[in-house]
Design an enzyme around this catalytic site. Structure first.
Site, mmCIF file in Angstrom:
data_model
loop_
_atom_site.group_PDB
_atom_site.id
_atom_site.type_symbol
_atom_site.label_atom_id
_atom_site.label_comp_id
_atom_site.label_asym_id
_atom_site.label_seq_id
_atom_site.Cartn_x
_atom_site.Cartn_y
_atom_site.Cartn_z
ATOM 1 N N LYS A 1 2.588 -1.136 11.134
ATOM 2 C CA LYS A 1 2.043 -0.600 9.864
ATOM 3 C C LYS A 1 2.419 0.875 9.736
ATOM 4 O O LYS A 1 2.184 1.677 10.632
ATOM 5 C CB LYS A 1 0.527 -0.788 9.779
ATOM 6 C CG LYS A 1 -0.041 -0.232 8.464
ATOM 7 C CD LYS A 1 -1.385 -0.814 8.119
ATOM 8 C CE LYS A 1 -2.012 -0.148 6.905
ATOM 9 N NZ LYS A 1 -1.304 -0.463 5.643
ATOM 10 N N THR B 1 -7.163 0.260 2.232
ATOM 11 C CA THR B 1 -8.533 -0.212 2.082
ATOM 12 C C THR B 1 -9.509 0.853 2.583
ATOM 13 O O THR B 1 -10.524 1.129 1.928
ATOM 14 C CB THR B 1 -8.732 -1.518 2.885
ATOM 15 O OG1 THR B 1 -7.664 -2.389 2.567
ATOM 16 C CG2 THR B 1 -10.058 -2.164 2.576
ATOM 17 N N HIS C 1 -4.497 -1.417 13.004
ATOM 18 C CA HIS C 1 -3.565 -2.390 12.426
ATOM 19 C C HIS C 1 -2.406 -2.596 13.396
ATOM 20 O O HIS C 1 -2.179 -1.770 14.282
ATOM 21 C CB HIS C 1 -2.975 -1.878 11.111
ATOM 22 C CG HIS C 1 -3.895 -1.964 9.936
ATOM 23 N ND1 HIS C 1 -4.875 -1.034 9.699
ATOM 24 C CD2 HIS C 1 -3.981 -2.865 8.918
ATOM 25 C CE1 HIS C 1 -5.518 -1.351 8.579
ATOM 26 N NE2 HIS C 1 -5.002 -2.460 8.089
ATOM 27 N N THR D 1 0.843 -1.197 0.000
ATOM 28 C CA THR D 1 0.000 0.000 0.000
ATOM 29 C C THR D 1 0.882 1.253 0.000
ATOM 30 O O THR D 1 2.098 1.182 0.173
ATOM 31 C CB THR D 1 -0.879 0.024 1.265
ATOM 32 O OG1 THR D 1 -0.016 -0.114 2.404
ATOM 33 C CG2 THR D 1 -1.891 -1.103 1.257
ATOM 34 N N PRO E 1 -4.810 -2.532 -2.914
ATOM 35 C CA PRO E 1 -4.438 -2.381 -1.504
ATOM 36 C C PRO E 1 -5.149 -3.400 -0.619
ATOM 37 O O PRO E 1 -4.891 -3.464 0.583
ATOM 38 C CB PRO E 1 -4.929 -0.969 -1.168
ATOM 39 C CG PRO E 1 -6.086 -0.748 -2.094
ATOM 40 C CD PRO E 1 -5.749 -1.493 -3.351
ATOM 41 N N GLN E 2 -6.025 -4.186 -1.223
ATOM 42 C CA GLN E 2 -6.761 -5.187 -0.455
ATOM 43 C C GLN E 2 -6.883 -6.445 -1.297
ATOM 44 O O GLN E 2 -7.473 -6.437 -2.363
ATOM 45 C CB GLN E 2 -8.163 -4.654 -0.103
ATOM 46 C CG GLN E 2 -9.056 -5.627 0.627
ATOM 47 C CD GLN E 2 -8.494 -6.141 1.929
ATOM 48 O OE1 GLN E 2 -8.113 -7.309 2.033
ATOM 49 N NE2 GLN E 2 -8.419 -5.291 2.952
HETATM 50 N N1 LIG Z 1 -3.009 -5.689 -0.336
HETATM 51 C C1 LIG Z 1 -3.279 -6.328 0.788
HETATM 52 O O1 LIG Z 1 -4.264 -7.069 0.886
HETATM 53 C C2 LIG Z 1 -2.371 -6.170 1.944
HETATM 54 C C3 LIG Z 1 -1.394 -5.240 1.902
HETATM 55 N N2 LIG Z 1 -0.509 -5.139 2.908
HETATM 56 C C4 LIG Z 1 0.546 -4.168 2.717
HETATM 57 O O2 LIG Z 1 1.750 -4.855 2.375
HETATM 58 C C5 LIG Z 1 2.870 -4.127 2.848
HETATM 59 C C6 LIG Z 1 3.761 -5.035 3.671
HETATM 60 O O3 LIG Z 1 3.073 -5.433 4.821
HETATM 61 P P1 LIG Z 1 3.766 -6.392 5.907
HETATM 62 O O4 LIG Z 1 4.279 -7.626 5.267
HETATM 63 O O5 LIG Z 1 2.798 -6.505 7.002
HETATM 64 O O6 LIG Z 1 5.003 -5.482 6.345
HETATM 65 P P2 LIG Z 1 6.367 -5.945 7.018
HETATM 66 O O7 LIG Z 1 6.933 -4.750 7.672
HETATM 67 O O8 LIG Z 1 6.166 -7.169 7.829
HETATM 68 O O9 LIG Z 1 7.286 -6.356 5.770
HETATM 69 C C7 LIG Z 1 7.873 -5.458 4.886
HETATM 70 C C8 LIG Z 1 9.193 -6.064 4.422
HETATM 71 O O10 LIG Z 1 9.703 -5.331 3.327
HETATM 72 C C9 LIG Z 1 11.107 -5.242 3.473
HETATM 73 N N3 LIG Z 1 11.576 -4.113 2.695
HETATM 74 C C10 LIG Z 1 11.678 -2.820 3.062
HETATM 75 N N4 LIG Z 1 12.092 -2.069 2.038
HETATM 76 C C11 LIG Z 1 12.245 -2.911 0.985
HETATM 77 C C12 LIG Z 1 12.631 -2.740 -0.374
HETATM 78 N N5 LIG Z 1 12.960 -1.557 -0.854
HETATM 79 N N6 LIG Z 1 12.666 -3.823 -1.156
HETATM 80 C C13 LIG Z 1 12.355 -5.032 -0.677
HETATM 81 N N7 LIG Z 1 11.977 -5.248 0.591
HETATM 82 C C14 LIG Z 1 11.922 -4.209 1.408
HETATM 83 C C15 LIG Z 1 11.332 -5.115 4.958
HETATM 84 O O11 LIG Z 1 12.652 -5.498 5.298
HETATM 85 C C16 LIG Z 1 10.280 -6.060 5.501
HETATM 86 O O12 LIG Z 1 10.789 -7.361 5.655
HETATM 87 C C17 LIG Z 1 2.292 -2.918 3.579
HETATM 88 O O13 LIG Z 1 2.226 -1.835 2.710
HETATM 89 C C18 LIG Z 1 0.888 -3.371 3.941
HETATM 90 O O14 LIG Z 1 0.000 -2.326 4.115
HETATM 91 C C19 LIG Z 1 -0.581 -5.935 3.999
HETATM 92 C C20 LIG Z 1 -1.562 -6.860 4.112
HETATM 93 C C21 LIG Z 1 -2.545 -7.055 3.092
HETATM 94 O O1 LIG Z 2 -0.862 -3.538 6.572
HETATM 95 C C1 LIG Z 2 -1.798 -4.355 6.683
HETATM 96 O O2 LIG Z 2 -1.832 -5.225 7.558
HETATM 97 C C2 LIG Z 2 -2.910 -4.247 5.757
HETATM 98 N N1 LIG Z 2 -2.845 -3.382 4.796
HETATM 99 C C3 LIG Z 2 -3.810 -3.188 3.785
HETATM 100 C C4 LIG Z 2 -4.349 -1.771 3.832
HETATM 101 O O3 LIG Z 2 -3.605 -0.855 4.163
HETATM 102 O O4 LIG Z 2 -5.512 -1.575 3.475
HETATM 103 C C5 LIG Z 2 -4.902 -4.211 3.801
HETATM 104 C C6 LIG Z 2 -5.292 -4.646 5.177
HETATM 105 O O5 LIG Z 2 -5.881 -3.576 5.829
HETATM 106 C C7 LIG Z 2 -4.072 -5.137 5.926
#
Ligand SMILES: NC(=O)C1=CN([C@@H]2O[C@H](COP(=O)(O)OP(=O)(O)OC[C@H]3O[C@@H](n4cnc5c(N)ncnc54)[C@H](O)[C@@H]3O)[C@@H](O)[C@H]2O)C=CC1
Ligand SMILES: O=C(O)C1=N[C@H](C(=O)O)C[C@H](O)C1
Length: 488
Positions: free
Chosen positions: A375, A381, A371, A168, A190-191
Site C-alpha cells: 500500500k 478511510t 495494510h 485512494t 476511499p472505502q
Molecule cells: N475504496 C476501497 O474500498 C478500497 C480502495 N483501495 C485502493 O485501491 C487502490 C488499489 O489497491 P490494490 O488493488 O490493493 O493495489 P495493487 O497495487 O494491487 O494494484 C494496482 C494496480 O494498478 C496498476 N496501475 C498502476 N498505474 C496504473 C495506471 N496509470 N493505470 C492503470 N493501472 C495502473 C498496477 O500495475 C497494479 O496492477 C489503492 O489506492 C487502494 O488504497 C483498496 C481496497 C479497498
Molecule cells: O489499500 C487498501 O487495502 C485499502 N485502502 C482503502 C483506504 O486507504 O482506506 C480502504 C481499505 O483500508 C483498504
C-alpha cells in the site's frame, strides 16, 4: 478496430458525449473472447416504474437483475481482480480490456475464464473511445494507484464515461474540482466496504448532530491516569517498579464491539476485531517489562482466570514452558523492536483488567492503520474517520497516523493473520478525555478484499440506475449508495 476519437472540449463535451452515447448503435466487437462481455445497447431490465405498475396489477415485483458492461481499471491489481470476479458473479458484463503499469505474459490475463487484454495506461486515451462506442452503457471501475487518480478521473470526464473510483490518494481537492467541471456520473469513495461505510456514516451523523461533542478529547492513550486503582496484575507490575505498564483509572470507560462476518474465519475474508486475549497481551508485555518466568506465569494464570478458564491445568504450564524455552529467545531478539510498539499492543486490547500503557513519557500511538506492505498511501478511510473526529472537536494532525507496513510487526504486534498479510486493513483509534478519565476505542479490521469488491459492484449498479433514471445529482459517495438501500 479501435478508433482514436476523443471529445475535444472536456467540460462541454462531457454532457453531450453522454447524450450521444445513448443514441449510438452498438457494433459487434471484432474480437470478443468467448464468455466476455458482448456489447449491448441497453440493460435487459425493467425500470422501477414498470416494476411498480406490474406490482399494482398483482404481478410480483421481483426486481430485475441488472446487467451492463463494466471495465475494470486495473485488472492486474488485487482490487481490480477481486472486482472483476465479483462483477462476473453478479451477472455484469466484464469488458475484456484493462490497463496496467505491469507487464503480463502475452498482454493477456484470465479472469473467470475470460481473457482480458491488458494495455499500457498511456494507451487509455486512444483505446477508451472505441470501447465506449462498442459499449455505450459502459461504467468504469478504477482501482489503480494514488498517482493515477487525477489523470484517470480527468480522462473519464473528458470522455463522458461514468465511473466508480475506489482508488485512494492523489489530489482529492483537484479531484473534486474535476468532478464539478466534468459533470459526470460517478461514485467516489476511499472505502467501499459497506459495513465500514455504515460506521463512517454513523460518525458523520454524530458529527453533524453533536458537533464538538468530543471537544478537548485527544486521539491518544491516557497520559496521566488519575486513579491508582487497578487490576491485581497491573498492581503487581506497579509494585515491582520495573514495569513500564502504568495504572489505569478505575473509571476508564471502555467498550469493545466485536463483529465477525459469518463463515469460516480461516477461509472467508472477514471483518473482525483484532483484539487478542488478555493472556496474550500479558505474555507480550511481561518479558518486555523485564519480568521473569514467575511473572509470566502469574500473568498467564490471571489471563486464564479472567477468561473463566481453569487456572492450574497442564495448558498453563505447557504454554509457559513453551514460551520460556522456545519463544523467549525469539522475543528477546525482538525486544527492542517490540518495545517501540508496545503501545500498539496495549491499544490492541487494553481490557478493563489489563488496561494500561507502556509509554514511559514517550509519545503514544493514537491512530494506527495496518495494510499490506504494497500500500502506497495513508489509509483514505482513516483520513475520513479522523475528519469526523475533527468535526467532533478533537484536534489531530493527519500526519500523526501511525502506519504499519512491516509484515513482522503486523503479525506479532497488530495481530494480522499471516494468510492476510497480502490484503488486510486494520484501523484503530483511541480517544481520551482531557482529564484522562474517559476513553473510547474504535476498530475496524478487514481481512481480504471481498467486502470492497461487493460494495464496488453495488456502487456500479447504483450508478447505472442513476444514469438510467437521468438523476440530476451526478456525484455520489458510498454513503449515498447505502442510503438508497443497497445493503445486500
Ligand atoms: N475504496 C476501497 O474500498 C478500497 C480502495 N483501495 C485502493 O485501491 C487502490 C488499489 O489497491 P490494490 O488493488 O490493493 O493495489 P495493487 O497495487 O494491487 O494494484 C494496482 C494496480 O494498478 C496498476 N496501475 C498502476 N498505474 C496504473 C495506471 N496509470 N493505470 C492503470 N493501472 C495502473 C498496477 O500495475 C497494479 O496492477 C489503492 O489506492 C487502494 O488504497 C483498496 C481496497 C479497498
Ligand atoms: O489499500 C487498501 O487495502 C485499502 N485502502 C482503502 C483506504 O486507504 O482506506 C480502504 C481499505 O483500508 C483498504
Amino acid at each position: 478496430m479501435l478508433s482514436a476519437t476523443i471529445a475535444a472540449h472536456p467540460a462541454a463535451a462531457a454532457a453531450t458525449t453522454l447524450r450521444q452515447r445513448q443514441s449510438i448503435r452498438p457494433r459487434q466487437p471484432l474480437r470478443v473472447p468467448i464468455g466476455a462481455a458482448a456489447p449491448r445497447r441497453r440493460m435487459a431490465t425493467a425500470r422501477p416504474s414498470v416494476v411498480k405498475a406490474l406490482a399494482s396489477q398483482g404481478v410480483p415485483a421481483v426486481p430485475p437483475k441488472l446487467s451492463f458492461p463494466i471495465l475494470v481499471n486495473s485488472c492486474t491489481g488485487k482490487m481490480g481482480k477481486a472486482v472483476a470476479e465479483a462483477a462476473v458473479s453478479a451477472g455484469l458484463q466484464l469488458v475484456p480490456v484493462s490497463f496496467s503499469a505491469m507487464e503480463v505474459p502475452d498482454g493477456k490475463l484470465e479472469i473467470c475464464d475470460r481473457e482480458i487484454r491488458i494495455h499500457d495506461p498511456s494507451e487509455s486515451e486512444k483505446i477508451l473511445p472505441s470501447i465506449i462506442e462498442e459499449y455505450p452503457d459502459l461504467i468504469v471501475v478504477d482501482y489503480t494507484v494514488p498517482d493515477a487518480v487525477n489523470a484517470n478521473a480527468e480522462l473519464y470526464c473528458k470522455l463522458g464515461l461514468p465511473f466508480v473510483m475506489g482508488t485512494t490518494g492523489g489530489n482529492r481537492q483537484l479531484l473534486h474540482k474535476t468532478m464539478q467541471d466534468g459533470n459526470i456520473y460517478a461514485v467516489i469513495s476511499p472505502q467501499m466496504g459497506k459495513q465500514v461505510v455504515a460506521f463512517l456514516a454513523a460518525m458523520e451523523i454524530m458529527a453533524e448532530q453533536f458537533p464538538g461533542a468530543f471537544s478537548g478529547y485527544k486521539l491518544e492513550l491516557n497520559q496521566t491516569p488519575r486513579s491508582a486503582a487497578s487490576s491485581p496484575a497491573v498492581a503487581d507490575e506497579g509494585r515491582s517498579g520495573s514495569s513500564t505498564i502504568e495504572k489505569q483509572p478505575l473509571s476508564t470507560l471502555k467498550a469493545i464491539i466485536q463483529i465477525e462476518m459469518p463463515g469460516d474465519a480461516g477461509v472467508e475474508p472477514k471483518l473482525v476485531s483484532c483484539g487478542t486475549s488478555f493472556a496474550f497481551v500479558c505474555m507480550k508485555l511481561g518479558p518486555l517489562a523485564d519480568g521473569g518466568v514467575r511473572r509470566l506465569l502469574l500473568f498467564f494464570t490471571m489471563g486464564r482466570f479472567s477468561q473463566g478458564l481453569p487456572v492450574l491445568d497442564w495448558k498453563t504450564f505447557r504454554m509457559a514452558d513453551t514460551f520460556t524455552t522456545q519463544e523467549r529467545g525469539r522475543v528477546r531478539k525482538k525486544k527492542t523492536e517490540m518495545k517501540q510498539n508496545v503501545q500498539v499492543n496495549v491499544l490492541k486490547e487494553p481490557s478493563s483488567k489489563c488496561s494500561g500503557k507502556a509509554t514511559k513519557g514517550k509519545k503514544t500511538i493514537e491512530v494506527m492503520e495496518s495494510h499490506q506492505a504494497t500500500k502506497l498511501d495513508v489509509s483514505g478511510t482513516a483520513k475520513a474517520v479522523i475528519s469526523c473526529f475533527q468535526k467532533l472537536g478533537v484536534s489531530f494532525d493527519m500526519d500523526e497516523v501511525k502506519l504499519v507496513r512491516d509484515p513482522e510487526e503486523q503479525v506479532n504486534v497488530v495481530g494480522v493473520p499471516e494468510e492476510h498479510l497480502a490484503g488486510h486493513a486494520f484501523h484503530m483509534y483511541h480517544l481520551t478525555s482531557p482529564d484522562g478519565t474517559v476513553s473510547f476505542e474504535f476498530q475496524h479490521n478487514v481481512c481480504g478484499r471481498s467486502i470492497y469488491a461487493e460494495g464496488t459492484v453495488d456502487a456500479a449498479m447504483f450508478l447505472y440506475t442513476k444514469i438510467q433514471s437521468g438523476a440530476s445529482k451526478k456525484l455520489y459517495d458510498m454513503i449515498d449508495v447505502l442510503r438508497e438501500g443497497n445493503m445486500r
